[in-house]
Every structure is written in structure tokens, then in C-alpha cells.
Design a protein around this motif. Sequence first.
Motif, PDB file in Angstrom:
ATOM      1  N   PRO A 285     123.098  55.602  62.727  1.00 23.68           N
ATOM      2  CA  PRO A 285     123.181  54.133  62.819  1.00 23.68           C
ATOM      3  C   PRO A 285     123.759  53.617  64.142  1.00 23.68           C
ATOM      4  O   PRO A 285     123.347  52.556  64.618  1.00 23.68           O
ATOM      5  N   ALA A 286     124.666  54.340  64.767  1.00 24.09           N
ATOM      6  CA  ALA A 286     125.257  53.889  66.036  1.00 24.09           C
ATOM      7  C   ALA A 286     124.322  54.119  67.221  1.00 24.09           C
ATOM      8  O   ALA A 286     124.529  53.546  68.297  1.00 24.09           O
ATOM      9  N   ALA A 287     123.292  54.934  67.030  1.00 26.59           N
ATOM     10  CA  ALA A 287     122.412  55.303  68.144  1.00 26.59           C
ATOM     11  C   ALA A 287     121.679  54.107  68.735  1.00 26.59           C
ATOM     12  O   ALA A 287     121.456  54.055  69.947  1.00 26.59           O
ATOM     13  N   ARG A 288     121.302  53.164  67.923  1.00 28.95           N
ATOM     14  CA  ARG A 288     120.580  51.987  68.440  1.00 28.95           C
ATOM     15  C   ARG A 288     121.454  51.207  69.413  1.00 28.95           C
ATOM     16  O   ARG A 288     121.009  50.825  70.492  1.00 28.95           O
ATOM     17  N   LEU A 289     122.701  50.978  69.037  1.00 32.90           N
ATOM     18  CA  LEU A 289     123.636  50.272  69.920  1.00 32.90           C
ATOM     19  C   LEU A 289     123.891  51.080  71.187  1.00 32.90           C
ATOM     20  O   LEU A 289     123.844  50.553  72.300  1.00 32.90           O
ATOM     21  N   ILE A 290     124.140  52.368  71.035  1.00 23.93           N
ATOM     22  CA  ILE A 290     124.403  53.219  72.192  1.00 23.93           C
ATOM     23  C   ILE A 290     123.187  53.250  73.112  1.00 23.93           C
ATOM     24  O   ILE A 290     123.320  53.163  74.338  1.00 23.93           O
ATOM     25  N   SER A 291     122.001  53.352  72.563  1.00 25.43           N
ATOM     26  CA  SER A 291     120.781  53.374  73.373  1.00 25.43           C
ATOM     27  C   SER A 291     120.598  52.072  74.150  1.00 25.43           C
ATOM     28  O   SER A 291     120.182  52.097  75.313  1.00 25.43           O
ATOM     29  N   ARG A 292     120.908  50.958  73.516  1.00 25.51           N
ATOM     30  CA  ARG A 292     120.797  49.660  74.206  1.00 25.51           C
ATOM     31  C   ARG A 292     121.780  49.584  75.368  1.00 25.51           C
ATOM     32  O   ARG A 292     121.430  49.176  76.473  1.00 25.51           O
ATOM     33  N   MET A 293     123.021  50.023  75.134  1.00 26.65           N
ATOM     34  CA  MET A 293     124.018  50.001  76.204  1.00 26.65           C
ATOM     35  C   MET A 293     123.625  50.980  77.310  1.00 26.65           C
ATOM     36  O   MET A 293     123.783  50.682  78.498  1.00 26.65           O
ATOM     37  N   ALA A 294     123.095  52.131  76.934  1.00 27.68           N
ATOM     38  CA  ALA A 294     122.667  53.128  77.924  1.00 27.68           C
ATOM     39  C   ALA A 294     121.552  52.566  78.813  1.00 27.68           C
ATOM     40  O   ALA A 294     121.547  52.811  80.027  1.00 27.68           O
TER      41      ALA A 294
ATOM     42  N   ALA B 260     135.163  56.850  67.318  1.00 29.70           N
ATOM     43  CA  ALA B 260     135.740  57.386  68.556  1.00 29.70           C
ATOM     44  C   ALA B 260     134.776  57.177  69.728  1.00 29.70           C
ATOM     45  O   ALA B 260     135.220  56.903  70.851  1.00 29.70           O
ATOM     46  N   ALA B 261     133.483  57.314  69.482  1.00 26.49           N
ATOM     47  CA  ALA B 261     132.500  57.025  70.526  1.00 26.49           C
ATOM     48  C   ALA B 261     132.612  55.566  70.956  1.00 26.49           C
ATOM     49  O   ALA B 261     132.567  55.252  72.147  1.00 26.49           O
ATOM     50  N   MET B 262     132.789  54.686  69.997  1.00 28.75           N
ATOM     51  CA  MET B 262     132.949  53.265  70.315  1.00 28.75           C
ATOM     52  C   MET B 262     134.293  52.995  70.998  1.00 28.75           C
ATOM     53  O   MET B 262     134.389  52.146  71.889  1.00 28.75           O
ATOM     54  N   ALA B 263     135.332  53.745  70.625  1.00 29.16           N
ATOM     55  CA  ALA B 263     136.630  53.612  71.292  1.00 29.16           C
ATOM     56  C   ALA B 263     136.503  54.002  72.757  1.00 29.16           C
ATOM     57  O   ALA B 263     137.124  53.382  73.633  1.00 29.16           O
ATOM     58  N   CYS B 264     135.713  55.020  73.035  1.00 30.10           N
ATOM     59  CA  CYS B 264     135.465  55.442  74.404  1.00 30.10           C
ATOM     60  C   CYS B 264     134.842  54.297  75.196  1.00 30.10           C
ATOM     61  O   CYS B 264     135.293  53.968  76.297  1.00 30.10           O
TER      62      CYS B 264
ATOM     63  N   ARG C  64     131.949  46.108  75.540  1.00 31.24           N
ATOM     64  CA  ARG C  64     133.280  46.235  74.949  1.00 31.24           C
ATOM     65  C   ARG C  64     133.344  45.487  73.619  1.00 31.24           C
ATOM     66  O   ARG C  64     133.817  46.025  72.621  1.00 31.24           O
ATOM     67  N   ALA C  65     132.847  44.266  73.606  1.00 32.24           N
ATOM     68  CA  ALA C  65     132.862  43.472  72.374  1.00 32.24           C
ATOM     69  C   ALA C  65     132.023  44.140  71.287  1.00 32.24           C
ATOM     70  O   ALA C  65     132.429  44.184  70.117  1.00 32.24           O
ATOM     71  N   ALA C  66     130.872  44.676  71.653  1.00 33.70           N
ATOM     72  CA  ALA C  66     130.012  45.358  70.685  1.00 33.70           C
ATOM     73  C   ALA C  66     130.698  46.608  70.142  1.00 33.70           C
ATOM     74  O   ALA C  66     130.605  46.917  68.951  1.00 33.70           O
ATOM     75  N   ALA C  67     131.390  47.342  71.010  1.00 35.83           N
ATOM     76  CA  ALA C  67     132.091  48.560  70.577  1.00 35.83           C
ATOM     77  C   ALA C  67     133.208  48.224  69.599  1.00 35.83           C
ATOM     78  O   ALA C  67     133.382  48.912  68.588  1.00 35.83           O
ATOM     79  N   VAL C  68     133.942  47.170  69.869  1.00 39.49           N
ATOM     80  CA  VAL C  68     135.020  46.760  68.959  1.00 39.49           C
ATOM     81  C   VAL C  68     134.416  46.324  67.622  1.00 39.49           C
ATOM     82  O   VAL C  68     134.897  46.713  66.552  1.00 39.49           O
ATOM     83  N   ALA C  69     133.342  45.548  67.684  1.00 39.77           N
ATOM     84  CA  ALA C  69     132.679  45.103  66.450  1.00 39.77           C
ATOM     85  C   ALA C  69     132.129  46.281  65.655  1.00 39.77           C
ATOM     86  O   ALA C  69     132.060  46.220  64.423  1.00 39.77           O
ATOM     87  N   ALA C  70     131.771  47.370  66.342  1.00 37.82           N
ATOM     88  CA  ALA C  70     131.220  48.559  65.678  1.00 37.82           C
ATOM     89  C   ALA C  70     132.300  49.532  65.207  1.00 37.82           C
ATOM     90  O   ALA C  70     131.983  50.630  64.774  1.00 37.82           O
ATOM     91  N   GLY C  71     133.559  49.149  65.323  1.00 40.12           N
ATOM     92  CA  GLY C  71     134.622  49.964  64.745  1.00 40.12           C
ATOM     93  C   GLY C  71     135.469  50.774  65.705  1.00 40.12           C
ATOM     94  O   GLY C  71     136.179  51.692  65.274  1.00 40.12           O
TER      95      GLY C  71
END
Length: 181
Positions: free
Chosen positions: A46-55, A101-105, A146-153
Motif C-alpha cells: 500500500p505505501a508503494a504508490r506514495l513512494i513511487s509518486r515521490m520517487a 519507518a520508511a515514512m519517518a525517513c 514531508r506532509a504526505a509521510a507524516v499523514a502516512a504514519g
Amino acid sequence: MSGESAWRPGDAHADAASMLRVDQAGEYGATRIYAGQLAVLGEGHPAARLISRMAAQEQRHLSHFDAMMVARGVRPTALQPFWHVAGHALGAATALIGPSAAMACTAAIEDEIDAHYSEQLDALGEADPPLSAAIADFQADEREHRAAAVAAGAEDAFGYPLLYAAIRAGCRAAIELSKRI
């Protein structure tokens, strides 16, 4: 950041070259971090879509800085091979801890990059409008990440304060090294 800036008034060309070098290195590192996270989490997570967009946004930033470096004859940091491995390892390690933790990074790095870009914009003033425009544009994306990462946990990660502080410190060190080497 340290109290002493690496960019000194009076040498705008050297200042811009140093800024461009470190910014390109940072965007390169970001693409490697996200590649490491996706390698561990997989495209189906589930986090891959967000990570892919940021990438994809980081790749756009990297491509822009790459083109600016070529046009201006600025060399990349000699540490790029190290950032290639270190970025991927950081991404993979945080993803292995878990998606939060990926989102914390991401949150930690983007906070540091936001401060770094603000410092650069202050130092540049009106000296280099194309570089200033790129930095301001990319800074807006980094703030969104940053805002998306915080919203994602991000803040739910185990040991978040320690993980966040350690990653920010590492990011500061990478910035300082890439300015000079």
C-alpha cells in the motif's frame, strides 16, 4: 545546520556551483532511498504508490539539476558512488523496519532539505534566478513529501524521535561532505 555557511558573498559562481553540486547529490540520494524502499516493500505494498509518486518527483528534480550541471560545467560530487550505495541501503533498512519507518525517513530528510533549500535561497538572493527558481519549485515538492509521510504514519514508527534525529544528522553530514568533495 551548522552556524557557518559554506556559501560566502562575493563569489557567486563558486557559491552556485557548490549549491548545484550538493543539490544534485541530494536528489540523486533521494532516488536511491526510494529505490531501496520499493525493493523491500514491493510494488504491491500500500505505501508503494506514495513512494513511487515521490520517487518520480525526485527523478524530475535530479534530471533538472543534471542538466544545469552539464550546462554550467559543474562536476558532481566525488562521493556519488558512495551515495548510490548508502541511499539504497538507507531506504531498504527503513523499509525493513516497516512502512512507518520508511515514512519517518522521508519526513526527516525532507525537513532537513527544506531547511537547506531555505538557506540556499537566502544566500542566493537575486544572484542566480534560474537556480533560485528550481530550488523554490523543488522545495515545495519536498514540503509536500514531508506532509504526505507524516499523514502516512511517519510519527508512528518505532523509536521515531531517535530514528528521525539520526537520519537528519546523517543528512546534514551528507550535505556538508557533498558541498566540498
